[in-house]
Motif scaffolding. Structure first.
Motif, PDB file in Angstrom:
ATOM      1  N   LEU A 196       0.855  -1.185   0.000  1.00 30.77           N
ATOM      2  CA  LEU A 196       0.000   0.000   0.000  1.00 30.77           C
ATOM      3  C   LEU A 196       0.891   1.236   0.000  1.00 30.77           C
ATOM      4  O   LEU A 196       1.886   1.302   0.721  1.00 30.77           O
ATOM      5  N   VAL A 197       0.528   2.211  -0.802  1.00 27.36           N
ATOM      6  CA  VAL A 197       1.349   3.428  -0.890  1.00 27.36           C
ATOM      7  C   VAL A 197       0.495   4.563  -1.448  1.00 27.36           C
ATOM      8  O   VAL A 197      -0.335   4.342  -2.329  1.00 27.36           O
ATOM      9  N   THR A 198       0.677   5.730  -0.870  1.00 33.08           N
ATOM     10  CA  THR A 198      -0.070   6.907  -1.317  1.00 33.08           C
ATOM     11  C   THR A 198       0.859   8.117  -1.329  1.00 33.08           C
ATOM     12  O   THR A 198       1.695   8.273  -0.443  1.00 33.08           O
ATOM     13  N   LEU A 199       0.687   8.916  -2.359  1.00 31.65           N
ATOM     14  CA  LEU A 199       1.394  10.193  -2.451  1.00 31.65           C
ATOM     15  C   LEU A 199       0.315  11.266  -2.597  1.00 31.65           C
ATOM     16  O   LEU A 199      -0.598  11.118  -3.407  1.00 31.65           O
ATOM     17  N   ALA A 200       0.419  12.313  -1.801  1.00 24.11           N
ATOM     18  CA  ALA A 200      -0.575  13.391  -1.892  1.00 24.11           C
ATOM     19  C   ALA A 200       0.150  14.726  -1.919  1.00 24.11           C
ATOM     20  O   ALA A 200       1.186  14.884  -1.272  1.00 24.11           O
ATOM     21  N   GLU A 201      -0.399  15.652  -2.673  1.00 23.37           N
ATOM     22  CA  GLU A 201       0.238  16.962  -2.757  1.00 23.37           C
ATOM     23  C   GLU A 201      -0.820  18.057  -2.728  1.00 23.37           C
ATOM     24  O   GLU A 201      -1.778  18.038  -3.512  1.00 23.37           O
ATOM     25  N   ALA A 202      -0.637  18.995  -1.822  1.00 25.50           N
ATOM     26  CA  ALA A 202      -1.486  20.187  -1.792  1.00 25.50           C
ATOM     27  C   ALA A 202      -0.725  21.296  -2.487  1.00 25.50           C
ATOM     28  O   ALA A 202       0.473  21.479  -2.239  1.00 25.50           O
ATOM     29  N   THR A 203      -1.395  22.007  -3.390  1.00 29.36           N
ATOM     30  CA  THR A 203      -0.711  23.045  -4.161  1.00 29.36           C
ATOM     31  C   THR A 203      -1.370  24.397  -3.922  1.00 29.36           C
ATOM     32  O   THR A 203      -2.543  24.457  -3.516  1.00 29.36           O
ATOM     33  N   PRO A 204      -0.623  25.476  -4.184  1.00 30.03           N
ATOM     34  CA  PRO A 204      -1.134  26.823  -3.850  1.00 30.03           C
ATOM     35  C   PRO A 204      -2.375  27.223  -4.647  1.00 30.03           C
ATOM     36  O   PRO A 204      -3.037  28.202  -4.313  1.00 30.03           O
ATOM     37  N   ASP A 205      -2.706  26.481  -5.697  1.00 32.93           N
ATOM     38  CA  ASP A 205      -3.939  26.809  -6.435  1.00 32.93           C
ATOM     39  C   ASP A 205      -5.174  26.245  -5.728  1.00 32.93           C
ATOM     40  O   ASP A 205      -6.278  26.277  -6.271  1.00 32.93           O
ATOM     41  N   GLY A 206      -4.963  25.700  -4.513  1.00 23.74           N
ATOM     42  CA  GLY A 206      -6.113  25.217  -3.748  1.00 23.74           C
ATOM     43  C   GLY A 206      -6.520  23.803  -4.087  1.00 23.74           C
ATOM     44  O   GLY A 206      -7.585  23.348  -3.673  1.00 23.74           O
ATOM     45  N   ARG A 207      -5.679  23.122  -4.819  1.00 21.41           N
ATOM     46  CA  ARG A 207      -6.056  21.761  -5.189  1.00 21.41           C
ATOM     47  C   ARG A 207      -5.237  20.735  -4.414  1.00 21.41           C
ATOM     48  O   ARG A 207      -4.130  20.996  -3.946  1.00 21.41           O
ATOM     49  N   LEU A 208      -5.806  19.548  -4.339  1.00 23.14           N
ATOM     50  CA  LEU A 208      -5.160  18.429  -3.683  1.00 23.14           C
ATOM     51  C   LEU A 208      -5.098  17.295  -4.699  1.00 23.14           C
ATOM     52  O   LEU A 208      -6.131  16.915  -5.257  1.00 23.14           O
ATOM     53  N   THR A 209      -3.891  16.797  -4.951  1.00 27.49           N
ATOM     54  CA  THR A 209      -3.742  15.682  -5.885  1.00 27.49           C
ATOM     55  C   THR A 209      -3.283  14.459  -5.104  1.00 27.49           C
ATOM     56  O   THR A 209      -2.367  14.552  -4.290  1.00 27.49           O
ATOM     57  N   VAL A 210      -3.944  13.343  -5.358  1.00 26.67           N
ATOM     58  CA  VAL A 210      -3.631  12.111  -4.618  1.00 26.67           C
ATOM     59  C   VAL A 210      -3.355  10.988  -5.607  1.00 26.67           C
ATOM     60  O   VAL A 210      -4.206  10.664  -6.437  1.00 26.67           O
ATOM     61  N   GLU A 226     -15.227  13.703   1.749  1.00 26.66           N
ATOM     62  CA  GLU A 226     -16.068  13.688   2.957  1.00 26.66           C
ATOM     63  C   GLU A 226     -15.253  13.969   4.210  1.00 26.66           C
ATOM     64  O   GLU A 226     -15.632  14.766   5.054  1.00 26.66           O
ATOM     65  N   VAL A 227     -14.138  13.266   4.352  1.00 25.94           N
ATOM     66  CA  VAL A 227     -13.395  13.360   5.609  1.00 25.94           C
ATOM     67  C   VAL A 227     -12.616  14.668   5.693  1.00 25.94           C
ATOM     68  O   VAL A 227     -12.537  15.291   6.745  1.00 25.94           O
ATOM     69  N   LEU A 228     -12.041  15.100   4.573  1.00 28.81           N
ATOM     70  CA  LEU A 228     -11.199  16.300   4.605  1.00 28.81           C
ATOM     71  C   LEU A 228     -12.013  17.578   4.459  1.00 28.81           C
ATOM     72  O   LEU A 228     -11.497  18.678   4.666  1.00 28.81           O
ATOM     73  N   GLY A 229     -13.274  17.434   4.050  1.00 23.01           N
ATOM     74  CA  GLY A 229     -14.099  18.623   3.878  1.00 23.01           C
ATOM     75  C   GLY A 229     -13.688  19.446   2.673  1.00 23.01           C
ATOM     76  O   GLY A 229     -13.885  20.664   2.645  1.00 23.01           O
ATOM     77  N   VAL A 230     -13.108  18.820   1.697  1.00 25.85           N
ATOM     78  CA  VAL A 230     -12.710  19.513   0.465  1.00 25.85           C
ATOM     79  C   VAL A 230     -13.654  19.049  -0.646  1.00 25.85           C
ATOM     80  O   VAL A 230     -13.860  17.848  -0.801  1.00 25.85           O
ATOM     81  N   PRO A 231     -14.256  19.975  -1.413  1.00 27.27           N
ATOM     82  CA  PRO A 231     -15.172  19.534  -2.467  1.00 27.27           C
ATOM     83  C   PRO A 231     -14.467  18.615  -3.463  1.00 27.27           C
ATOM     84  O   PRO A 231     -13.271  18.766  -3.717  1.00 27.27           O
TER      85      PRO A 231
END
Lengths: 773, 281
Positions: A196-210, A226-231
């Protein structure tokens, strides 16, 4: 005038995986191959306690450490989630309690592995130990401090299913013969290759890439939101190559959410790579199961009733548990006609790693008990096991007593092929003591009819195609290739419909920004559902091309068809226009061609509570014969050969189907001969690939695959599933073969050599001789 | 895993010096030691890698095979004539782990880790192999049986290092059983050897407690040079009573006893059919 279909060029043949060259040369990109600028290391603190109330967590020292960028605890993201909307009982990190050894309690993001580990050691957790619940039977009664507040009536029962069709008691009263078996099955786990492995990145444009090793990018997408409260539209989920799943990557998993949360908290990229022990503790493997199967039959072998009771050990969370609880009963409804059916199933929480969906989910342990009971029945009635099963086979286009719609079935053809190729009639009860043959059969859903989420109302699968002036065809779909070859099949279906070479078709990596929703790779749904959607998308593209060809040739569309890399006049194939010329003509006004195809399974099933569980647009069928050799002095035994007759409708990629069957047999063999999640109290003793005994290549029997299916009326080009059903028949074929070899029935899996010896001792003590041994 | 220092001395004298320091542990292939370090079952402040020492040799010296401590098992298994001259050792070496593991794992490491489940120690003990040890106070030699003192405890003084082992050629067999035939650890391993200069038969077993050992009473029960089936069965029965076992996740005590009985009988019968000198009768 109907246009004659040209012969198929690809489908039905042997199509090497299109991503094979990348994988075997190490060039395919898996999640852990990816690196983002400034990427941090995420690490998770796991509970050493099976059941404990968390009194306090002190993260101050960890947070002060240089190189530590974030520390998370359960209260940071307390919104519960889970793969089924009706049983959200997991949280990203433990809230209030820890429920098994390995439960995740806190997480850090740091510059390096060393710093992250040091930070975890600096976190102080104060707990109050609670009583540990380990035995599922005990958990069916009210207990002090149940594991979850949602347990039924103060017990640890997560889900209870009660079903009754017909009149089972009456059937048993009137039956000429009845048999009962009690099965006991250790838990097994998927042991996929890629951890199991996950990479996630939050960027200054307000997006989250997983990016994540997942079978269900869409469910992960929903859970993250749902959990993070991000649309959802601000989250982008990408599925790189995945190195196996077998169901173990089909829940949204807490480490995925934790990784994304750490990225949000730090505004950077964070990767969490689980080691093998983490993977074993995350589990979601096959439920440890105890079941009782009673079967009533008439003197001629006609089955009259099943009465089934199952208690399954769910571990700490619900996961797919509601589905599993139903499946452990209702998947008995094929491949035989059973007019009366009663089932009680209970899934019980315990303080152990969570059980979940694993290849042939819910159908494997149940099927073993049934098939062994049927062999016992055949012996009592002095009917050959093949004859008994053939006599009771569900006919095509029938309905089971609980409302399953059976369309195509080639089960009788499976039986005939396995019987003939294995030389059954010359071997059964005729081989010397220590050698034996056994028959086991299988039945499985070809795609769950019910999507897990109903809102919004949408197809279960959508495929988009784009054909542009370069002559390439891009395929967009969120179907998840996890190594099973669905990308290859998707490309082959498109190429087949359009008559083009496979190399023109490019399956674009799953990316929620681009790929239309497909609900993922589970329940053996992909070939059937994605295949139909892909076919429709390709047919829509073909229609555009044929119209352009009409303009070029002057022949009406009805007289045109796709030839190899061209459009040709059906009755005068020497008149043709090249594919590129047609494509460019079609693009003149619109530019790139874009089409879409979707699939929604038709309405089906009864109206009783739980009627949807186990309904599927088609079912696979199997009849396997195993031949085994037993060393009666040491109890060691070997599966010498398995004849695997399987009905997957039309096999679209025979290479892939054979691979699925061989791999399924390997996995079934593992559960039979030695794989087991072994515990001392709540502690998993064997979280490693050394101590968890997956069979080695030398233990594999020779496998002879017999594909005998007729075309399914609704499957794409007649196809049904071949990803999970092929596992099921393996186990009872082995068990019944051991009985034929040494006269001992085994109902406690895995069947270790030690158990074989004990069984032999028992039989000798009872003074029963068997084939002279 | 706690941090440690890693050094790779270029001479055995330098290795002796480094190994004399408390907390120093010799590192061969690391296939066992590194796992134990990671899990906390072993501790080391310095790992003294033996990779630069000239101990990777495997050669015949008359009627003996001499194996350097850092020779990988893959080099041992591929030495010419092994399966004809010391068949028990040939089987035992191939029983260890997997081909990939045998490219890393060394004979010296296997001996020095002294695992009760070692596949190599029983056959070395049964064959009467000799461990050659070097150290600050000079070289010495000791039977492998005495060298393997206890689990993870080789009989080495501070600063001492296993240099090589001498294995006499003899008709021999090694039989083992496991949950799975490869990449697993034996539940029981039985080595049987026969030679002119020793009691007619030697039997050593692994998977027993506390360490691989000779079974003297079972050996004594094999009175004849070429025992008959009844005598072998009796010896197997004696062996099953003589060894002490434990119950663990690999097998129960009772099952190990049953296995030992079966494997001793089979191993003796296998060696009985071999001629002294190695060829099958």
């Amino acid at each position: 005038m109907a246009v004659p279909e040209p012969p198929r060029r690809l489908l039905g043949g042997r199509i090497p995986y299109i991503d094979g060259p990348l994988k075997v040369t190490g060039r395919a990109e898996y999640t852990d191959d990816l690196r983002r600028p400034g990427q941090l290391v995420g690490r998770i603190l796991r509970s050493p306690y099976a059941h404990a109330r968390i009194l306090s967590i002190d993260t101050a020292a960890a947070e002060r450490m240089p190189g530590v960028h974030a520390v998370l605890v359960g209260s940071d993201y307390p919104i519960p989630f889970g793969v089924l909307p009706i049983t959200h009982d997991e949280t990203a990190l433990a809230v209030g309690k820890t429920r098994y050894i390995g439960d995740m309690v806190a997480a850090v993001a740091a510059d390096s592995e060393g710093t992250a580990e040091e930070a975890l050691r600096a976190i102080r957790v104060e707990v109050e130990r609670l009583p540990e619940h380990l035995d599922p039977d005990a958990g069916t009664r009210p207990v002090a401090e149940p594991i979850h507040a949602r347990g039924l009536n103060g017990t640890n029962v997560q889900k209870e299913v009660l079903q009754h069709f017909g009149d089972v008691d009456r059937a048993f009263r009137e039956a000429a013969v009845s048999v009962a078996v009690h099965g006991n099955y250790a838990g097994v786990t998927h042991a996929f290759t890629e951890p199991l492995v996950t990479l996630a990145e939050a960027t200054p444009d307000g997006r989250l890439t997983v990016w994540s090793a997942t079978q269900v990018p869409h469910y992960l997408h929903r859970s993250l939101s749902e959990v993070l409260g991000v649309p959802m539209h601000r989250i982008r989920v990408i599925k790189p190559e995945v190195g196996g799943g077998f169901g173990g990557k089909s829940d949204p998993l807490p480490h995925e959410i934790v990784c994304a949360a750490l990225a949000l908290r730090t505004g950077r990229a964070v990767k969490i790579l689980c080691d093998r022990e983490d993977v074993f503790l995350t589990n979601h493997g096959r439920h440890p199961t105890r079941n009782e199967v009673r079967i009533a039959a008439a003197a001629d072998g006609t089955l009259l009733a099943y009465d089934i009771d199952a208690v399954i050990d769910g571990g700490a969370w619900s996961s797919f548990g509601v589905v599993t609880t139903y499946y452990n009963g209702v998947l008995s409804m094929g491949p035989y006609r059973v007019p009366n059916f009663r089932y009680r199933g209970r899934r019980v929480y315990t303080n152990k790693p969570p059980s979940g969906a694993m290849r042939a989910h819910g159908g494997t342990n149940l099927r073993y008990s049934i098939e062994v009971a049927l062999d016992e029945l055949a012996e009592r009635l002095r009917i050959d096991p093949f004859d008994l099963r053939s006599h009771n086979a569900l006919p095509p286009n029938s309905t089971t007593v609980n409302g399953f719609r059976i369309t195509s079935t080639s089960f009788r053809a499976c039986l005939a092929a396995a019987r003939e190729r294995s030389g059954w009639d010359a071997k059964f009860r005729k081989l010397p003591f220590g050698r034996g043959v056994g028959l086991g059969c299988g039945f499985y859903i070809s795609g769950s009819n019910s999507p897990i989420h109903f809102t919004p109302k949408m197809p279960q699968c959508t495929v988009h195609l784009k054909a542009d002036m370069d002559g390439g065809i891009a395929v967009h779909s969120m179907q998840a290739d996890i190594g099973q070859g669905s990308n290859t099949l998707l490309a082959a279906i498109v190429a087949e419909v359009l008559g083009v070479d496979l190399e023109r078709v490019h399956v674009v990596r799953v990316d929620s920004d681009i790929s239309p929703v497909d609900i993922g790779s589970y329940s053996s749904r992909v070939t059937f559902m994605m295949g139909n959607a892909a076919r429709r998308a390709a047919e829509a593209l073909r229609a555009l091309l044929l119209r352009a060809a009409r303009d070029l040739t002057g022949y009406p569309v009805e007289q045109l068809r796709m030839g190899h890399e061209c459009v040709e006049v059906a009755h005068r194939p020497e008149i043709r226009v090249g594919f590129l010329e047609v494509l460019h003509k079609a693009m003149e006004r619109t530019g790139a061609l874009q089409t879409s195809g979707a699939y929604t399974s038709p309405p089906m099933g009864g109206t009783h509570k739980g009627a949807r569980a186990g309904t599927a647009p088609a079912y696979s069928f199997a009849a396997y014969v195993a031949e085994v050799e037993v060393d009666a002095e040491t109890g060691q035994y070997r599966a010498e050969k398995i004849w695997a007759a399987f009905d997957c409708g039309r096999a679209l990629n025979r290479l892939a189907v054979e691979g699925q069957i061989e791999g399924s047999i390997h996995m079934g063999l593992g559960q039979f001969v030695g794989e087991a999640m072994t515990y001392r109290g709540p502690r998993l003793l064997n979280p490693s690939l050394l101590e968890y005994k997956i069979p080695m290549p030398g233990q594999m029997p020779e496998v002879e695959v017999l594909l005998v299916g007729d075309d399914d009326p609704e499957g794409p080009f007649g196809a049904k599933e071949a990803g999970e059903g092929p596992l099921i028949a393996t186990l009872p074929a082995l068990g019944n073969a051991l009985y034929d070899a040494i006269g001992v029935r085994f109902l406690d899996l895995p069947v270790t050599p030690e158990k074989v010896l004990r069984g032999l001792d028992r039989r000798r003590a009872e003074g029963r001789s068997w084939k002279g041994g | 895993m706690d941090p440690f220092r890693w050094v790779a001395p270029e001479s055995v004298d330098e290795a002796y010096r480094l190994l004399a320091v408390p907390g120093a542990v010799a590192l061969g292939g690391g296939t066992d030691l590194l796992l134990d370090l990671e899990s906390g079952r072993a501790e080391a402040t310095t790992l003294v890698s033996l990779r630069k020492l000239p101990l990777r040799f495997v050669r015949w010296e008359g009627a003996e095979l001499r194996i350097g401590a850092t020779a990988p098992l893959s080099a041992v298994e591929s030495v010419a004539g092994l399966s004809g001259r010391i068949p028990g050792l040939a089987t035992a070496v191939r029983a260890v782990g997997s081909p990939a593991l045998r490219h890393r794992a060394t004979l010296g490491g296997n001996m020095a880790r002294c695992a009760p489940t070692s596949d190599l120690l029983p056959v070395l003990i049964a064959l009467g192999a000799t461990a050659e040890i070097g150290g600050p106070s000079g070289p010495r030699a000791t039977p492998v049986e005495a060298f393997a003192e206890g689990s993870r405890r080789p009989r080495l003084r501070p600063g001492e290092l296993l240099i090589s082992v001498r294995v006499p050629a003899a008709p021999s067999a090694y039989l083992w059983q496991r949950v799975r035939p490869a990449h697993d650890i034996s539940q029981v391993g039985v080595a049987v050897a026969r030679g002119p200069s020793r009691p007619p038969w030697t039997i050593a077993v692994g998977g027993v407690l506390p360490r691989p050992m000779r079974l003297g009473r079972a050996e004594a029960a094999l009175r004849s040079e070429v025992p008959g089936d009844a005598e072998i069965a009796e010896a197997a029965e004696v062996a099953a009573g003589e060894a002490s076992f434990g119950t663990d996740r690999r097998a129960s005590e009772a099952y190990r006893r049953t296995l030992l009985r079966a494997l001793v009988g089979r191993a003796v019968r296998a060696v009985r059919s071999m001629e002294v000198g190695g060829r099958a009768a």
